[in-house]
Design a protein around this motif. Sequence first.
Motif, PDB file in Angstrom:
ATOM      1  N   LEU A 537       0.825  -1.206   0.000  1.00  0.00           N
ATOM      2  CA  LEU A 537       0.000   0.000   0.000  1.00  0.00           C
ATOM      3  C   LEU A 537       0.860   1.257   0.000  1.00  0.00           C
ATOM      4  CD1 LEU A 537      -2.797  -0.959   2.585  1.00  0.00           C
ATOM      5  CD2 LEU A 537      -2.961  -0.967   0.095  1.00  0.00           C
ATOM      6  N   GLU A 538       1.980   1.193   0.734  1.00  0.00           N
ATOM      7  CA  GLU A 538       2.874   2.348   0.794  1.00  0.00           C
ATOM      8  C   GLU A 538       3.480   2.671  -0.574  1.00  0.00           C
ATOM      9  OE1 GLU A 538       3.615   4.414   3.253  1.00  0.00           O
ATOM     10  OE2 GLU A 538       2.217   3.426   4.627  1.00  0.00           O
ATOM     11  N   SER A 539       3.574   1.686  -1.444  1.00  0.00           N
ATOM     12  CA  SER A 539       4.158   1.917  -2.777  1.00  0.00           C
ATOM     13  C   SER A 539       3.282   2.820  -3.636  1.00  0.00           C
ATOM     14  CB  SER A 539       4.366   0.583  -3.499  1.00  0.00           C
ATOM     15  OG  SER A 539       3.118   0.049  -3.946  1.00  0.00           O
ATOM     16  N   GLN A 540       1.943   2.841  -3.343  1.00  0.00           N
ATOM     17  CA  GLN A 540       0.958   3.631  -4.101  1.00  0.00           C
ATOM     18  C   GLN A 540       0.907   3.231  -5.573  1.00  0.00           C
ATOM     19  OE1 GLN A 540       0.779   7.884  -3.210  1.00  0.00           O
ATOM     20  NE2 GLN A 540       2.127   7.560  -1.455  1.00  0.00           N
ATOM     21  N   ASP A 541       1.448   2.055  -5.883  1.00  0.00           N
ATOM     22  CA  ASP A 541       1.398   1.534  -7.248  1.00  0.00           C
ATOM     23  C   ASP A 541       0.210   0.575  -7.328  1.00  0.00           C
ATOM     24  OD1 ASP A 541       1.757  -0.136  -9.542  1.00  0.00           O
ATOM     25  OD2 ASP A 541       3.862   0.472  -9.624  1.00  0.00           O
ATOM     26  N   GLU A 542      -0.820   0.947  -8.092  1.00  0.00           N
ATOM     27  CA  GLU A 542      -2.059   0.175  -8.130  1.00  0.00           C
ATOM     28  C   GLU A 542      -1.840  -1.249  -8.633  1.00  0.00           C
ATOM     29  OE1 GLU A 542      -5.125   0.572  -6.985  1.00  0.00           O
ATOM     30  OE2 GLU A 542      -4.403   2.413  -6.049  1.00  0.00           O
ATOM     31  N   ALA A 543      -0.930  -1.436  -9.558  1.00  0.00           N
ATOM     32  CA  ALA A 543      -0.665  -2.780 -10.090  1.00  0.00           C
ATOM     33  C   ALA A 543      -0.064  -3.672  -9.003  1.00  0.00           C
ATOM     34  CB  ALA A 543       0.270  -2.702 -11.293  1.00  0.00           C
ATOM     35  N   ILE A 544       0.883  -3.133  -8.247  1.00  0.00           N
ATOM     36  CA  ILE A 544       1.506  -3.896  -7.152  1.00  0.00           C
ATOM     37  C   ILE A 544       0.471  -4.207  -6.064  1.00  0.00           C
ATOM     38  CG2 ILE A 544       3.191  -3.754  -5.275  1.00  0.00           C
ATOM     39  CD1 ILE A 544       4.986  -2.132  -7.144  1.00  0.00           C
ATOM     40  N   ILE A 545      -0.327  -3.190  -5.710  1.00  0.00           N
ATOM     41  CA  ILE A 545      -1.352  -3.372  -4.672  1.00  0.00           C
ATOM     42  C   ILE A 545      -2.353  -4.437  -5.095  1.00  0.00           C
ATOM     43  CG2 ILE A 545      -3.288  -2.261  -3.490  1.00  0.00           C
ATOM     44  CD1 ILE A 545      -1.639   0.363  -3.631  1.00  0.00           C
ATOM     45  N   ARG A 546      -2.773  -4.399  -6.358  1.00  0.00           N
ATOM     46  CA  ARG A 546      -3.765  -5.357  -6.864  1.00  0.00           C
ATOM     47  C   ARG A 546      -3.227  -6.780  -6.786  1.00  0.00           C
ATOM     48  NH1 ARG A 546      -5.217  -2.326 -10.668  1.00  0.00           N
ATOM     49  NH2 ARG A 546      -3.726  -3.088 -12.225  1.00  0.00           N
ATOM     50  N   GLU A 547      -1.954  -6.971  -7.174  1.00  0.00           N
ATOM     51  CA  GLU A 547      -1.358  -8.307  -7.146  1.00  0.00           C
ATOM     52  C   GLU A 547      -1.212  -8.814  -5.704  1.00  0.00           C
ATOM     53  OE1 GLU A 547       0.030 -11.885  -8.162  1.00  0.00           O
ATOM     54  OE2 GLU A 547      -0.834 -10.380  -9.519  1.00  0.00           O
ATOM     55  N   HIS A 548      -0.741  -7.945  -4.795  1.00  0.00           N
ATOM     56  CA  HIS A 548      -0.607  -8.339  -3.400  1.00  0.00           C
ATOM     57  C   HIS A 548      -1.974  -8.646  -2.781  1.00  0.00           C
ATOM     58  CE1 HIS A 548       3.610  -7.137  -3.492  1.00  0.00           C
ATOM     59  NE2 HIS A 548       3.745  -7.620  -2.266  1.00  0.00           N
ATOM     60  N   ARG A 549      -2.991  -7.881  -3.201  1.00  0.00           N
ATOM     61  CA  ARG A 549      -4.336  -8.106  -2.656  1.00  0.00           C
ATOM     62  C   ARG A 549      -4.862  -9.477  -3.062  1.00  0.00           C
ATOM     63  NH1 ARG A 549      -6.875  -3.295  -3.977  1.00  0.00           N
ATOM     64  NH2 ARG A 549      -7.613  -4.178  -5.948  1.00  0.00           N
ATOM     65  N   ARG A 550      -4.596  -9.872  -4.316  1.00  0.00           N
ATOM     66  CA  ARG A 550      -5.028 -11.201  -4.780  1.00  0.00           C
ATOM     67  C   ARG A 550      -4.335 -12.300  -3.981  1.00  0.00           C
ATOM     68  NH1 ARG A 550      -5.526  -9.008 -10.241  1.00  0.00           N
ATOM     69  NH2 ARG A 550      -3.302  -9.345 -10.587  1.00  0.00           N
ATOM     70  N   GLU A 551      -3.017 -12.156  -3.798  1.00  0.00           N
ATOM     71  CA  GLU A 551      -2.262 -13.155  -3.036  1.00  0.00           C
ATOM     72  C   GLU A 551      -2.735 -13.206  -1.574  1.00  0.00           C
ATOM     73  OE1 GLU A 551       1.877 -12.369  -3.321  1.00  0.00           O
ATOM     74  OE2 GLU A 551       1.954 -12.553  -5.515  1.00  0.00           O
ATOM     75  N   PHE A 552      -2.942 -12.040  -0.999  1.00  0.00           N
ATOM     76  CA  PHE A 552      -3.401 -11.929   0.384  1.00  0.00           C
ATOM     77  C   PHE A 552      -4.766 -12.613   0.551  1.00  0.00           C
ATOM     78  CE2 PHE A 552      -3.590  -8.558   4.035  1.00  0.00           C
ATOM     79  CZ  PHE A 552      -3.429  -9.574   4.970  1.00  0.00           C
ATOM     80  N   SER A 553      -5.639 -12.365  -0.388  1.00  0.00           N
ATOM     81  CA  SER A 553      -6.988 -12.932  -0.341  1.00  0.00           C
ATOM     82  C   SER A 553      -6.940 -14.462  -0.416  1.00  0.00           C
ATOM     83  CB  SER A 553      -7.838 -12.381  -1.485  1.00  0.00           C
ATOM     84  OG  SER A 553      -9.136 -12.933  -1.461  1.00  0.00           O
ATOM     85  N   ARG A 554      -6.105 -14.995  -1.317  1.00  0.00           N
ATOM     86  CA  ARG A 554      -5.980 -16.451  -1.438  1.00  0.00           C
ATOM     87  C   ARG A 554      -5.438 -17.060  -0.140  1.00  0.00           C
ATOM     88  NH1 ARG A 554      -4.489 -15.373  -7.015  1.00  0.00           N
ATOM     89  NH2 ARG A 554      -2.276 -15.209  -6.430  1.00  0.00           N
ATOM     90  N   ALA A 555      -4.487 -16.373   0.471  1.00  0.00           N
ATOM     91  CA  ALA A 555      -3.903 -16.879   1.717  1.00  0.00           C
ATOM     92  C   ALA A 555      -4.942 -16.889   2.840  1.00  0.00           C
ATOM     93  CB  ALA A 555      -2.712 -16.020   2.117  1.00  0.00           C
ATOM     94  N   LEU A 556      -5.722 -15.833   2.920  1.00  0.00           N
ATOM     95  CA  LEU A 556      -6.758 -15.762   3.958  1.00  0.00           C
ATOM     96  C   LEU A 556      -7.870 -16.778   3.708  1.00  0.00           C
ATOM     97  CD1 LEU A 556      -7.068 -11.894   4.506  1.00  0.00           C
ATOM     98  CD2 LEU A 556      -5.700 -13.539   5.783  1.00  0.00           C
ATOM     99  N   ASP A 557      -8.213 -16.990   2.436  1.00  0.00           N
ATOM    100  CA  ASP A 557      -9.215 -18.017   2.091  1.00  0.00           C
ATOM    101  C   ASP A 557      -8.742 -19.393   2.567  1.00  0.00           C
ATOM    102  OD1 ASP A 557     -10.863 -16.181   0.906  1.00  0.00           O
ATOM    103  OD2 ASP A 557     -10.213 -16.610  -1.143  1.00  0.00           O
ATOM    104  N   ALA A 558      -7.482 -19.678   2.319  1.00  0.00           N
ATOM    105  CA  ALA A 558      -6.924 -20.977   2.709  1.00  0.00           C
ATOM    106  C   ALA A 558      -6.938 -21.137   4.230  1.00  0.00           C
ATOM    107  CB  ALA A 558      -5.501 -21.115   2.174  1.00  0.00           C
TER     108      ALA A 558
END
Length: 562
Positions: A537-558
């Motif tokens: 989030l600190e990077s303010q790069d939407e592409a990076i945030i979007r990718e991390h959010r997808r990974e984060f979501s999969r980890a939390l789902d698991a």
Amino acid sequence: MIVGIDLGTTHSLIGCYDEAGPRLFANALGELLTPSVISVDEAGQVIVGQPALDRMVSHPQVSVASFKRWMGSPRETRLGVHNFRPEELSALILRSLIADAEAALGEKVREAVISVPAYFSDAQRKATRAAGELAGIRVERLINEPTAAALAYGLREKPDGARFLIFDLGGGTFDVSVLEMFDGVVEVHASAGDNFLGGEDFLDLLEQACRADLELDDSQLDASQRGQLRRRLEVAKRSLGSHGHAGIELSLGERQLSWQIDEERFTRLADPLIQRMRAPLERAMRDARLKPEQLDEIVLVGGASRMPLVARTVSRMFGRLPLRHVNPDQAIALGACVAAGLKSRNQHLDEVILTDVCPYSLGTEVARRDEHGRAITGFFEPIIERNSTVPVSREQTFWPISDRQKQLQLDVYQGESPLVERNIKLGELTVDIDPALSTQQNAVTVRFTYDINGVLQVEALVHASARRYELLLEQNPGLLDAQQIRARLAVLDEIKIHPRSKQENLAMLARAERLYEEHLLAREQLQDWILRFRAALESQDEAIIREHRREFSRALDALESV
């Protein structure tokens, strides 16, 4: 554009009516249902919806839900440095919904039709309108939830004379209405309900049983642990409906607790609530003067109507299976969208007139004489009976109790008790009469007129003098007046609300914090994930945030699936 809104106890939805029919709008998380929950973060910013629901577990002291039950009361809730009335909490939900609608439509939303429980009192309806004003919209109409459900099911298209019973059991309220379709008119014959009966009460039963079995008292559970318990019990309640049994696992410090329940025991526990449901059903049928076999259809709506024991109860009472083919969570919102289309005279809709009824009897206090001729005060005399189609106007004539009386006091009440002390006082009107005349010569005719906007006009005509007195009841004690609404609106405008564009990130962090509370063995891993996501989030790069959010979501789902 006029939107339709279901402002629910547990979830809220928004949509509109266009050439394709009723359409619901997704929120920033891609979900149609927005939890009716408010929270405040450490910086004092307001959080709405799913992130706030997750914070009910991790930050219960600054989060609140089920505030729809407080509408019409002056109750205030402190969240952080802010004090909120029920109207303001509802307004924050409405603002979030409106932002979702504007994002979908690409235009400003200024008008809405909002659904309310049919059994909402005059004060609760006015509080809902005030919430709309505080949210910056004009409430074009309040539509009763059962009537909205009838529109969602397309019952307006049924043949003339068709009669329907709408059974609406939501998260916090229960309504039942009997409707008839005739010559383009959706007419409500009778409404009844319970404003403090819903899915939350069934969840309370599970919590009480679980705590009793595990011997957990209040001293052993802090607010966060109770939030964890209720969340797991909510999942168990849904599992009961599909599997017939359910269980939960709970960590309390170093203690690992397990609890099981089956459908049979749940049904026994819920019997008092089922009996409470039967009373409004029987009252509505009695008021409509109908027998079960005279109904054409019975429709179940509201998320709590999914419970098998509810469907069984209705089937036994009416001897047939009810309709449930429209998503019970969405039916009322879809109907509100149809009502919005009717209000805007959408060309794809045939003209339909919707009638409402007065949900409570309206009347005045009278005295009655006992067998010894003594005047006993405190009795309620209805002038407009409940379930009268509005607008409605009725009159009755009254006389003073004794000779040489100078005034007649007209106290206006709302309710169904024969004694005024158990009803709600709405106002009073003092009428001057001639003390020189006898009681029979001092007749006063009182007329009550109640309109579709919930305004009650009380008129008194003194026959001897031909003098008229009037009382207009537009406000109820404890409700905000126009000046207070303007002042509260200014305060709300200053409160910072997390922008819609940040909702996905906010929801991800709130979910992770909730799981941190619940999963002791995964805490180090969760902290690592939270740290990495905050860095993204600190990077303010939407592409990076979007990718991390997808990974984060999969980890939390698991993690949640374990």
